[in-house]
Design an enzyme around this catalytic site. Structure first.
Site, PDB file in Angstrom:
ATOM      1  N   CYS A 202       0.818  -1.224   0.000  1.00  0.00           N
ATOM      2  CA  CYS A 202       0.000   0.000   0.000  1.00  0.00           C
ATOM      3  C   CYS A 202       0.845   1.263   0.000  1.00  0.00           C
ATOM      4  CB  CYS A 202      -0.945   0.004   1.200  1.00  0.00           C
ATOM      5  SG  CYS A 202      -2.123  -1.367   1.202  1.00  0.00           S
TER       6      CYS A 202
ATOM      7  N   HIS B  42      -3.656   7.242   0.575  1.00  0.00           N
ATOM      8  CA  HIS B  42      -3.868   5.892   0.060  1.00  0.00           C
ATOM      9  C   HIS B  42      -5.302   5.485   0.354  1.00  0.00           C
ATOM     10  CE1 HIS B  42      -3.885   1.641  -0.468  1.00  0.00           C
ATOM     11  NE2 HIS B  42      -3.886   1.386   0.826  1.00  0.00           N
TER      12      HIS B  42
ATOM     13  N   ASN C 154      -9.785  -0.642  -2.704  1.00  0.00           N
ATOM     14  CA  ASN C 154      -8.369  -0.455  -2.381  1.00  0.00           C
ATOM     15  C   ASN C 154      -7.541  -1.098  -3.485  1.00  0.00           C
ATOM     16  OD1 ASN C 154      -5.763  -0.628  -1.380  1.00  0.00           O
ATOM     17  ND2 ASN C 154      -6.352  -1.282   0.669  1.00  0.00           N
TER      18      ASN C 154
END
Length: 336
Positions: free
Chosen positions: A115, A263, A293
């Site tokens: 991530c 993020h 995501n």
């Protein structure tokens, strides 16, 4: 010494839209449950056989970024590719991008920071440009999650969150050191590595031969594992810390932020950070509602969309921040 600046952005997502209601047909979940916990309404998934891979999505995003940068592909001096879902165990996708774009034999580096991957990749590109080693660096974040998720009720806690897609940026030299990337800040805390991880295949625990030999349908080691509450609690702390670190480094305050691009891990995390820094809705860009995501691809996809919508203007202070598996986290402070 130079600064680096972003001169081209691009993104690509598969056409196939998977809604929460679609997921409710294959696992015990529902739209209200997913939205309440994550803010996600839908995500994009690659359709098997359509030709989309982590590399090809990255290439599509890169072509757009290079065109918008106004340079030729052979002006690219170096490639940095961030992903947790490479086409092959090895080689990494960086060299595949070099091949598929037909770029001369420049170096290609793969970043495995999940991530936080794009933030780490931007930091690497920034350092190469700052020192004068390279002039134009192509940075890509791309992920194909959907083929590696447990799309059953057993895996719903993780599988409802992730989507596929890619984003890319072209960085170049900026001689005015008051502009461009002002600073980057990277951290890790490996003691929590297993709290968000995919254990197999791997040389340390379960390699391919073990999986084949055991042929165990209940083996979950090759599916992603996430201790959701623990990750959330750490994320909100680390996000805040690394944003403050970047602001203080550049003698800025939260009121100086024109746009925060976090993020896209969970809308609730972004909302927590927004409230903590007292930012308005116009100062924070979120698109997790549409894409889920997308790990290393989430920031470049979001940054590209923000730029396309006119939310990023010359002179703006733009903050990128990420937290994820590893645990790793980081921030990038930019004066556009």
């Amino acid at each position: 010494m130079y600064n680096s600046k972003i001169i081209g952005l691009g993104h690509y997502v598969p056409e196939n839209v998977v809604t929460n209601d679609d997921l409710s047909k294959v696992m015990d979940t529902n739209d209200a449950w997913i939205q309440e916990r994550t803010g996600i309404k839908e995500r994009r998934h690659v359709v098997k056989g359509d030709g989309d891979t982590t590399t090809t999505m990255g290439v599509k995003a890169a072509k757009i970024a290079i065109e918008r940068a106004g340079i030729d592909k052979d002006d690219i001096d170096f490639i940095v590719f961030a992903t947790l879902s490479p086409d092959y165990y090895f080689p990494g996708p960086g060299v595949l991008v070099q091949r598929d774009l037909g770029i001369k034999t420049v170096g290609a580096l793969d970043v495995r920071n999940q991530c936080s991957g794009f933030v780490y990749a931007i930091s690497i590109a920034d350092q190469y440009i700052k020192t004068g080693m390279y002039k134009n660096v192509l940075v890509i974040g791309s992920e194909l999650h959907s083929h590696g998720l447990d799309m059953t009720t057993r895996g719903r806690g993780v599988s409802v969150i992730f989507g596929d897609g890619a984003g890319a940026a072209v960085l170049t030299r900026e001689e005015d050191t008051t502009k461009g990337i002002l600073s980057t800040h990277l951290h890790s805390e490996g003691q929590h590595a297993e709290e968000l991880s995919l254990i197999a295949p791997g040389m340390g625990n379960r390699w391919v031969t073990d999986i084949i030999e055991d042929n165990d349908p209940n083996d979950e080691s090759y599916y992603p594992h996430m201790n959701g509450q623990f990750v959330f609690k750490n994320a909100v702390v680390r996000f805040s810390e690394v944003i403050v670190e970047g602001l203080e480094k550049n003698k800025l305050n939260a009121t100086d932020i024109d746009l925060l691009v976090p993020h896209q891990a969970n809308l609730r995390i972004s909302q927590f950070i927004q409230k903590k820094f007292q930012l308005s809705d116009d100062q924070v860009f979120n698109n997790i509602m549409k894409y889920g995501n997308t790990t290393a691809a989430s920031i470049p996809i979001a940054l590209t969309e923000a730029w396309e919508e006119g939310k990023v203007k010359s002179g703006d202070v733009v903050v990128l921040a990420a937290f994820g598996s590893g645990f790793t986290w980081g921030s990038v402070i930019i004066r556009w």
